[in-house]
Each structure stands twice: as structure tokens, then as C-alpha cells.
Design a protein around this motif. Structure first.
Motif, PDB file in Angstrom:
ATOM      1  N   GLY A 106     -23.383  10.899   6.938  1.00 32.58           N
ATOM      2  CA  GLY A 106     -23.319  12.316   7.690  1.00 32.58           C
ATOM      3  C   GLY A 106     -22.657  13.371   6.827  1.00 32.58           C
ATOM      4  O   GLY A 106     -22.599  13.202   5.723  1.00 32.58           O
ATOM      5  N   ARG A 120     -19.993  11.983  13.844  1.00 30.02           N
ATOM      6  CA  ARG A 120     -20.384  10.791  13.896  1.00 30.02           C
ATOM      7  C   ARG A 120     -19.478   9.725  13.631  1.00 30.02           C
ATOM      8  O   ARG A 120     -19.245   8.669  12.962  1.00 30.02           O
ATOM      9  CB  ARG A 120     -21.548  10.341  12.562  1.00 30.02           C
ATOM     10  CG  ARG A 120     -22.769  11.098  12.707  1.00 30.02           C
ATOM     11  CD  ARG A 120     -23.857  10.833  11.600  1.00 30.02           C
ATOM     12  NE  ARG A 120     -24.184   9.380  11.643  1.00 30.02           N
ATOM     13  CZ  ARG A 120     -25.042   9.015  10.891  1.00 30.02           C
ATOM     14  NH1 ARG A 120     -25.742   9.842  10.068  1.00 30.02           N
ATOM     15  NH2 ARG A 120     -25.374   7.739  10.802  1.00 30.02           N
ATOM     16  N   SER A 153     -20.398   6.238  15.205  1.00 31.87           N
ATOM     17  CA  SER A 153     -21.713   5.762  14.841  1.00 31.87           C
ATOM     18  C   SER A 153     -21.470   4.750  13.696  1.00 31.87           C
ATOM     19  O   SER A 153     -20.521   4.462  13.228  1.00 31.87           O
ATOM     20  CB  SER A 153     -22.467   6.974  14.108  1.00 31.87           C
ATOM     21  OG  SER A 153     -22.826   7.849  14.897  1.00 31.87           O
ATOM     22  N   SER A 154     -22.566   3.955  13.627  1.00 33.75           N
ATOM     23  CA  SER A 154     -22.854   2.768  12.697  1.00 33.75           C
ATOM     24  C   SER A 154     -23.896   2.648  11.705  1.00 33.75           C
ATOM     25  O   SER A 154     -24.952   2.566  12.331  1.00 33.75           O
ATOM     26  CB  SER A 154     -22.454   1.483  13.315  1.00 33.75           C
ATOM     27  OG  SER A 154     -22.596   0.519  12.597  1.00 33.75           O
ATOM     28  N   GLY A 161     -21.296   5.502  10.024  1.00 35.17           N
ATOM     29  CA  GLY A 161     -21.019   6.664  10.512  1.00 35.17           C
ATOM     30  C   GLY A 161     -19.517   7.064   9.713  1.00 35.17           C
ATOM     31  O   GLY A 161     -19.421   6.780   8.439  1.00 35.17           O
ATOM     32  N   TYR A 162     -18.859   7.814  10.423  1.00 34.99           N
ATOM     33  CA  TYR A 162     -17.634   8.383   9.613  1.00 34.99           C
ATOM     34  C   TYR A 162     -16.701   7.095   9.400  1.00 34.99           C
ATOM     35  O   TYR A 162     -15.952   7.337   8.178  1.00 34.99           O
ATOM     36  CB  TYR A 162     -16.704   9.407  10.574  1.00 34.99           C
ATOM     37  CG  TYR A 162     -15.661  10.334   9.863  1.00 34.99           C
ATOM     38  CD1 TYR A 162     -15.732  11.186   9.218  1.00 34.99           C
ATOM     39  CD2 TYR A 162     -14.144   9.900  10.064  1.00 34.99           C
ATOM     40  CE1 TYR A 162     -14.974  12.035   8.720  1.00 34.99           C
ATOM     41  CE2 TYR A 162     -13.339  10.543   9.471  1.00 34.99           C
ATOM     42  CZ  TYR A 162     -13.764  11.423   8.698  1.00 34.99           C
ATOM     43  OH  TYR A 162     -12.617  12.429   8.173  1.00 34.99           O
TER      44      TYR A 162
END
Length: 258
Positions: A32, A37, A40-41, A43-44
Motif C-alpha cells: 500500500g 492498511r 491487512s495481510s 499490509g503495513y
């Protein structure tokens, strides 16, 4: 070693170190834009936007990221940062000196050297929550950082990190810092040359990897430990703890425990 360099990341971390019971160390290139994120996966924090070139010899890791300029299929944005998870208040001692970090947790010592300046992002509880979002139980308070934890490198085409660990059974923390400060470091655009106690390690983003000018091993068995030895793509795997054994037959999906 040098696994899937430059591919879009998934849920994998290319390297990590367990420093203590509630303290890990790792770097990633966020998936991203690098500002959201968090849970998220990929993500960050989980996995990578783009996978780095990462190699290791003994207790020294060299990881090199190439910062994307264009998005790829299925990407909506690309991050211009890479970062390390380094919660300051989890270490007994912590020093940030431009592009260098020295830290101590009990008798474990950490040195991290980057090819650019490192800076902490301001404390962000939303970002922190992304690290623990999949826990089934409430996280004990002593596992939650309460000061800066997100150490970032920004700008440039390549981000390189050298991480060396040591411990008090080999040297004192002051001896460790003094030794690392005297080590030779040479960052080129896409390569790293670092001299330390075992000699010289060289790594480049293209996949070159050598120790003392000799090509280093990049392929290993799938499992190589006191519990299990198995080749890559082995059909039969035996895991032995001494008291119990687990036998796996992958082609027939058989599992036997005794």
C-alpha cells in the motif's frame, strides 16, 4: 536466501529475530502507500509490498529493498518507505545515531546500520493495533509498547539494512558498540559490503552473495534442526522430539504419531 526478490509480497517475512519473550525484530516494505492498511495481510506490518534481497551469515543479516516507482497489477499504491519494528521501551538500552541503532535487551545486543537516515514515526495506536489484530485473547499490558516503535527509512532507490546480533557471553555491550563502530561498511547503489568478526560479507540486489570473496550457499534443506532433517520437496518427513515422533507421508496424506 535471495528468495523471490522483487516479487509482490504476501504473508511472508524474509527475516526476523527473536530478541526476547515479548520482543521481535524485523523489517518490511509496507504494502500500500505506507500510511494505512495496518491490519491487512499483506499490509503495513504483515508481509511486504515488494520482497527484498535478504541473506544471512552466522548472526549477520543483510537485506536490500528496491523502492517501487510504478504500481503493478492488483496494486493500488506503492510505499516509499521501509521500516523496522523496534519498540524503544522494550529495550533496556536504546541508541539511535542517524543511520545506526544500538540496543540491548537483557544480555542480547542489536546493531542495525542503514544506507540512509532512520527516524521514528510518531506513536500511533491504530498502527500498533494492526500488529495484534488476530489475537484471540486480550494482550497483556506488558506486551504493548507505550512509546515509539516504528523506525523508518525514506527516500532513495534502494534501502539497505545490516543487522548484527551478539550477546553478553561473547562481549560487553560497550565492547559490542565499539567493535561495530570500527567495522568497515560500504554501501553502493544496490549492494552492501560489510566487514565484521568473521570477515567480509557482500550482497547485491541482483542476488550476488559472498563471504570473504567466495560464493556463499543460497540453497538449503527444507528442515535442518535437531528435530527434523528433510530435503526440499521430500515426500516423507519425520519429526522427532526424543520422546515422540511424527511421520508425514505427503503423497498419500498420511500422518502417524507415536
Amino acid at each position: 536466501m535471495c528468495k523471490d526478490v522483487d516479487r509482490c509480497g504476501a504473508q511472508d517475512h524474509d527475516w526476523s529475530a527473536n530478541i526476547g519473550e515479548c520482543l521481535a525484530l524485523f523489517t518490511t516494505h509496507p504494502a500500500g502507500n505506507g500510511n494505512n492498511r495496518f491490519g491487512s495481510s499483506p499490509g503495513y506490518w504483515i508481509g511486504n509490498g515488494r520482497r527484498p534481497m535478504s541473506v544471512q551469515n552466522e548472526n549477520v543479516n543483510v537485506t536490500i529493498y528496491k523502492i517501487p516507482k510504478k504500481i503493478r497489477l492488483a496494486e493500488t499504491a506503492v510505499s516509499k518507505i521501509t521500516h523496522a519494528y523496534m519498540p524503544k521501551d522494550f529495550y533496556d538500552e536504546f541508541e539511535l545515531q542517524g543511520n545506526k541503532v544500538f540496543a540491548r535487551k537483557d544480555g542480547i545486543f542489536v546493531a542495525m546500520i542503514s544506507n540512509g537516515e532512520l527516524n521514528f514515526k510518531p506513536y500511533d495506536r491504530e498502527s500498533l493495533n494492526g500488529l495484534f489484530r488476530n489475537l484471540k485473547a486480550e494482550l497483556p499490558e506488558e506486551y504493548i509498547p507505550h512509546s515509539e516503535f516504528d523506525l523508518c527509512r525514506e527516500g532513495g532507490e534502494y534501502h539497505a539494512y545490516i543487522t548484527e546480533l551478539s550477546s553478553e557471553d561473547k562481549e560487553s555491550f560497550e565492547e559490542f558498540k565499539n567493535r561495530i563502530a570500527k567495522n568497515s561498511v560500504d554501501f553502493k547503489a544496490d549492494s552492501v559490503e560489510y566487514s565484521t568478526y568473521f570477515g567480509k560479507i557482500f550482497a547485491s540486489y541482483s542476488g550476488d552473495f559472498s563471504i570473504n570473496n567466495s560464493p556463499a550457499q543460497k540453497e538449503f534443506d527444507r528442515y535442518d534442526s535437531i528435530f527434523c532433517h528433510a530435503k526440499r520437496k521430500s515426500d516423507s518427513i519425520s519429526v522427532n522430539s526424543g520422546e515422540h515422533t511424527l511421520e508425514l507421508k505427503l503423497s498419500t496424506a498420511e500422518r502417524t504419531a507415536r
